[in-house]
Motif scaffolding. Structure first.
Motif, PDB file in Angstrom:
ATOM      1  N   GLY A 171       0.749  -1.423  -0.005  1.00  0.00           N
ATOM      2  CA  GLY A 171       0.164   0.053  -0.038  1.00  0.00           C
ATOM      3  C   GLY A 171       0.811   1.363   0.038  1.00  0.00           C
ATOM      4  O   GLY A 171       0.203   2.446   0.542  1.00  0.00           O
ATOM      5  N   VAL A 172       2.198   1.219  -0.592  1.00  0.00           N
ATOM      6  CA  VAL A 172       2.796   2.341  -0.530  1.00  0.00           C
ATOM      7  C   VAL A 172       2.103   3.490  -1.340  1.00  0.00           C
ATOM      8  O   VAL A 172       1.414   3.196  -2.290  1.00  0.00           O
ATOM      9  N   LYS A 173       2.495   4.771  -0.997  1.00  0.00           N
ATOM     10  CA  LYS A 173       1.903   5.735  -1.915  1.00  0.00           C
ATOM     11  C   LYS A 173       2.609   6.267  -3.037  1.00  0.00           C
ATOM     12  O   LYS A 173       2.133   6.342  -4.315  1.00  0.00           O
ATOM     13  N   ALA A 174       3.771   6.123  -3.198  1.00  0.00           N
ATOM     14  CA  ALA A 174       4.829   6.394  -4.277  1.00  0.00           C
ATOM     15  C   ALA A 174       6.090   5.559  -3.963  1.00  0.00           C
ATOM     16  O   ALA A 174       6.693   5.237  -2.998  1.00  0.00           O
ATOM     17  N   ILE A 175       6.711   5.516  -5.174  1.00  0.00           N
ATOM     18  CA  ILE A 175       8.006   4.898  -5.330  1.00  0.00           C
ATOM     19  C   ILE A 175       9.108   5.764  -6.117  1.00  0.00           C
ATOM     20  O   ILE A 175       8.552   6.292  -7.193  1.00  0.00           O
ATOM     21  N   VAL A 176      10.015   5.904  -5.546  1.00  0.00           N
ATOM     22  CA  VAL A 176      11.183   6.640  -6.202  1.00  0.00           C
ATOM     23  C   VAL A 176      12.530   5.400  -6.343  1.00  0.00           C
ATOM     24  O   VAL A 176      12.803   5.039  -5.419  1.00  0.00           O
ATOM     25  N   GLN A 177      12.910   5.529  -7.720  1.00  0.00           N
ATOM     26  CA  GLN A 177      13.900   4.573  -7.918  1.00  0.00           C
ATOM     27  C   GLN A 177      15.035   5.292  -9.209  1.00  0.00           C
ATOM     28  O   GLN A 177      14.131   6.143  -9.725  1.00  0.00           O
ATOM     29  N   PRO A 178      15.961   4.914  -9.411  1.00  0.00           N
ATOM     30  CA  PRO A 178      16.717   5.659 -10.417  1.00  0.00           C
ATOM     31  C   PRO A 178      16.423   5.210 -11.987  1.00  0.00           C
ATOM     32  O   PRO A 178      16.144   6.128 -12.773  1.00  0.00           O
ATOM     33  N   GLY A 179      15.802   3.921 -12.221  1.00  0.00           N
ATOM     34  CA  GLY A 179      15.228   3.557 -13.377  1.00  0.00           C
ATOM     35  C   GLY A 179      16.774   3.260 -14.273  1.00  0.00           C
ATOM     36  O   GLY A 179      17.793   3.395 -13.875  1.00  0.00           O
ATOM     37  N   GLY A 180      16.546   2.760 -15.469  1.00  0.00           N
ATOM     38  CA  GLY A 180      17.670   2.268 -16.026  1.00  0.00           C
ATOM     39  C   GLY A 180      17.785   0.710 -16.556  1.00  0.00           C
ATOM     40  O   GLY A 180      18.693   0.292 -17.126  1.00  0.00           O
ATOM     41  N   ALA A 219       3.355  -0.467 -11.246  1.00  0.00           N
ATOM     42  CA  ALA A 219       2.869   0.694 -10.615  1.00  0.00           C
ATOM     43  C   ALA A 219       1.584   1.345 -11.479  1.00  0.00           C
ATOM     44  O   ALA A 219       0.705   1.531 -10.674  1.00  0.00           O
ATOM     45  N   GLU A 220       1.950   1.432 -12.631  1.00  0.00           N
ATOM     46  CA  GLU A 220       0.492   2.186 -13.387  1.00  0.00           C
ATOM     47  C   GLU A 220      -0.810   1.345 -13.020  1.00  0.00           C
ATOM     48  O   GLU A 220      -1.537   1.809 -12.849  1.00  0.00           O
ATOM     49  N   GLN A 221      -0.598  -0.124 -13.126  1.00  0.00           N
ATOM     50  CA  GLN A 221      -1.819  -0.895 -12.943  1.00  0.00           C
ATOM     51  C   GLN A 221      -2.368  -0.715 -11.487  1.00  0.00           C
ATOM     52  O   GLN A 221      -3.720  -0.645 -11.295  1.00  0.00           O
ATOM     53  N   ALA A 222      -1.518  -0.280 -10.444  1.00  0.00           N
ATOM     54  CA  ALA A 222      -1.939  -0.257  -9.181  1.00  0.00           C
ATOM     55  C   ALA A 222      -2.245   1.356  -8.935  1.00  0.00           C
ATOM     56  O   ALA A 222      -2.586   1.419  -7.649  1.00  0.00           O
ATOM     57  N   GLY A 223      -1.995   2.062  -9.777  1.00  0.00           N
ATOM     58  CA  GLY A 223      -2.240   3.550  -9.676  1.00  0.00           C
ATOM     59  C   GLY A 223      -1.248   4.300  -8.708  1.00  0.00           C
ATOM     60  O   GLY A 223      -1.572   5.141  -8.028  1.00  0.00           O
ATOM     61  N   VAL A 224      -0.126   3.554  -8.555  1.00  0.00           N
ATOM     62  CA  VAL A 224       0.953   3.830  -7.541  1.00  0.00           C
ATOM     63  C   VAL A 224       1.845   4.847  -8.491  1.00  0.00           C
ATOM     64  O   VAL A 224       2.231   4.538  -9.461  1.00  0.00           O
ATOM     65  N   THR A 225       2.215   6.161  -7.891  1.00  0.00           N
ATOM     66  CA  THR A 225       2.987   6.957  -8.562  1.00  0.00           C
ATOM     67  C   THR A 225       4.588   6.592  -8.335  1.00  0.00           C
ATOM     68  O   THR A 225       4.891   5.974  -7.481  1.00  0.00           O
ATOM     69  N   MET A 226       5.143   6.694  -9.464  1.00  0.00           N
ATOM     70  CA  MET A 226       6.776   6.252  -9.559  1.00  0.00           C
ATOM     71  C   MET A 226       7.473   7.242 -10.241  1.00  0.00           C
ATOM     72  O   MET A 226       7.142   7.658 -11.339  1.00  0.00           O
ATOM     73  N   TYR A 227       8.489   7.773  -9.638  1.00  0.00           N
ATOM     74  CA  TYR A 227       9.505   8.789 -10.215  1.00  0.00           C
ATOM     75  C   TYR A 227      10.902   8.030 -10.493  1.00  0.00           C
ATOM     76  O   TYR A 227      11.156   7.284  -9.711  1.00  0.00           O
ATOM     77  N   LEU A 228      11.399   8.590 -11.422  1.00  0.00           N
ATOM     78  CA  LEU A 228      12.767   8.062 -11.755  1.00  0.00           C
ATOM     79  C   LEU A 228      13.834   9.101 -11.638  1.00  0.00           C
ATOM     80  O   LEU A 228      13.610  10.386 -11.964  1.00  0.00           O
ATOM     81  N   THR A 229      14.945   9.072 -10.895  1.00  0.00           N
ATOM     82  CA  THR A 229      15.863   9.978 -10.498  1.00  0.00           C
ATOM     83  C   THR A 229      16.957   9.851 -11.602  1.00  0.00           C
ATOM     84  O   THR A 229      17.654  11.115 -11.662  1.00  0.00           O
TER      85      THR A 229
END
Ligand SMILES: NC(=O)c1ncn([C@@H]2O[C@H](COP(=O)(O)O)[C@@H](O)[C@H]2O)c1NC=O
Length: 526
Positions: A489-498, A509-519
């Motif tokens: 149930g996390v609200k958002a995730i941040v990770q480097p991506g790549g 994340a998209e399917q679950a409606g969770v926000t994801m940012y890439l750094t």
């Protein structure tokens, strides 16, 4: 050549004294004179000796040559160096000295121009160059080489030993050899400081011959500060060395038991974590991993929040603070068994409160960790890297890419940014869940990212994981890790991506409606 017996003492009849640091000089000169030693000395050293009422021959009288070029040439003369370098065990050397009319020296006392201090004072390049001692190291090296015949002293702290040796018939070979070793260490460290200054490299370690910014020669010297009780384990010998740059190694201990090897490594990790944050921050570390990191309006609040992350693990922890410790925070810490607390300073009464516990080590280490490079040894060599710091680019949420989900509000983004920064303090593979500017679940040091996710969620517990902000120190290779965070149930995730599977990871994340940012920036920490 007959070797001088190790225990045979060489009487001291004639000494050459040329010192920049004149502390203890008068007492030394008087002691030498009282023992019948003839003194030869340079400019202002000779003046100070004479002013103390001790007869002294100026080097100029000996060489028949004036000190010149603003002191660049004083002792660089065969009458000085032949007197130092003659091997008195060799009749032929004795004969040559007699033929040349050179009298030998038995003792050479020299300390060098303060090059490092001059550089540190911000002096001009010309002024720094002028403080590169030439004649001094020449005499020191000559005397140290010729230790079978000559004793060399480079440190005023040794003057008492000199006076004791005088009363005892001189230094024996073992002592002269020890003094010679000290002398070569002294000139070696001096030359490394000069060489590094010339290189003018960003690392401060030495010159780079290409555009890597990494030195061709890793030149730094360390002096032993303390022998520690033992190393990581009781059967390992260990000591602390300092490189003269301040930092944790030179922290002032205000209270408590002697620091151990593991205390140092944990305290280093704790400071690294606490200083990543601009707000008042407290990091609690065990075995180099955080069991709580939090920011607050003040350090007492930050400490309460950090401790609440994992009170079980915080028992016996190491605490670092990026602000002075207040009395209120000290009262809280005093209630919890804590191995070490380190801070830039302590407000009135805080040290006294902490000192109620006999064993807690209280350290004052001003300023953030500042070493520009990290050196790690590997069998037969060393690895050097630029120190990992937060990057102006990838660590700034303004530069993050929204991979999926609703953009976070400024407050929410600040929460995610806290999680991201705090995650940098966790050993890889690192997953950190945060809420309200505090870590609530940490998954550290696992050999796959899925287990780190499970651990972070499990440590947070259901309630705290729900709505938390999650950070991963490196990309997710598969969607399985994020799926665990999403299920919690996390609200958002941040990770480097790549990752080559970024698409699948983002889709989860998209399917679950969770926000994801890439750094775009990674922070492995091993
Ligand atoms: N140039 C020389 O021949 C020379 N010989 C000795 N020195 C240094 O002159 C200093 C002592 O000079 P004084 O006695 O003038 O304070 C010592 O730090 C010594 O290391 C020299 N200075 C610099 O190289």
């Amino acid at each position: 050549m007959t070797a001088t017996a190790e225990g045979t003492k060489r009487p001291i009849r004639r000494a050459l004294v040329s010192v920049y640091d004149k502390s203890g000089l008068e007492e030394l000169a008087q002691g030498l004179h009282a023992a019948g030693v003839q003194l030869v000395s340079t400019g202002s050293t000779a003046a100070k000796i004479a002013a103390a009422g001790v007869p002294v021959t100026k080097v100029e009288e000996l060489t028949g040559f004036p000190e010149c070029l603003d002191g660049r040439v004083k002792t660089l003369h065969p009458r000085v160096h032949a007197g130092i370098l003659a091997d008195r065990r060799l009749p032929d050397h004795e004969k040559q000295l007699a033929d040349l009319g050179v009298e030998p020296f038995d003792l050479v006392i020299v300390n060098l121009y303060p090059f490092r201090e001059t550089v540190a004072s911000g002096a001009t390049p010309d002024a720094c160059v002028e403080q590169i001692d030439i004649g001094g190291p020449s005499m020191v090296r000559a005397a140290a080489k010729n230790h079978p015949s000559v004793a060399v002293v480079v440190n005023p702290a040794r003057y008492d030993d000199v006076l004791r040796a005088l009363a005892d018939g001189g230094f024996d070979l073992v002592a002269r050899k020890r003094l010679a070793a000290e002398a070569f260490q002294h000139t070696a460290a001096y030359d490394v400081a000069v060489a590094s200054w010339f290189a003018d490299s960003a690392t401060g370690y030495g010159a780079a011959d290409d555009d890597s910014g990494l030195p061709d020669f890793l030149g730094t010297t360390y002096e032993r500060k303390n022998v520690l009780r033992y190393g990581e384990n009781p059967h390992q010998g260990a000591a602390l060395y300092v490189n003269g740059r301040g930092g944790l190694a030179e922290a002032e201990q205000l209270h408590g038991k002697e620091m151990s090897y593991n205390n140092y490594t944990d305290t280093d990790a704790a400071r690294r974590a606490a200083y990543d944050h601009t707000e008042p921050c407290v990091a609690i570390i065990k075995h180099a991993n955080p069991c709580g990191i939090a920011v607050g309006l003040d350090v007492a609040e930050a400490h309460r929040k950090a401790h609440a992350c994992d009170p079980v693990s915080a028992y016996g922890g190491v605490i670092a603070v990026n602000r002075p410790v207040s009395a209120a925070m000290a009262e809280q810490v005093a209630e919890i068994f804590t191995e070490v607390i380190v801070a830039p300073d302590y407000e009135d009464g805080a040290v006294e409160i902490l000192s109620r516990k006999k064993n807690i080590r209280v350290l004052r280490a001003p300023g953030a960790p500042a070493d520009p490079v990290e050196v790690k040894t590997v069998d037969g060599g060393a690895l050097l890297q630029a120190t990992d710091r937060l990057q102006a680019g990838g660590d700034d949420p303004a530069n993050w890419t929204l991979a999926t989900g609703e953009a976070l509000s400024a407050v929410e983004l600040a929460e995610l940014a806290f999680a991201w920064k705090a995650c940098r303090a966790v050993k890889s593979n690192a997953i950190l869940l945060a809420k309200d500017g505090a870590s609530v679940g940490v998954g550290m040091g696992q050999v796959n990212r899925v287990d780190s996710c499970k651990l972070a969620v499990q440590r947070a517990g259901e309630e705290r994981a729900r709505g938390a902000y999650a950070a991963s120190d490196a990309f997710f290779p598969f969607p399985d890790g994020p799926e665990i965070l999403i299920a919690a149930g996390v609200k958002a995730i941040v990770q480097p991506g790549g990752s080559i599977r970024d698409e699948q990871v983002v889709e989860a994340a998209e399917q679950a409606g969770v926000t994801m940012y890439l750094t775009g920036t990674r922070h492995f920490f091993h």
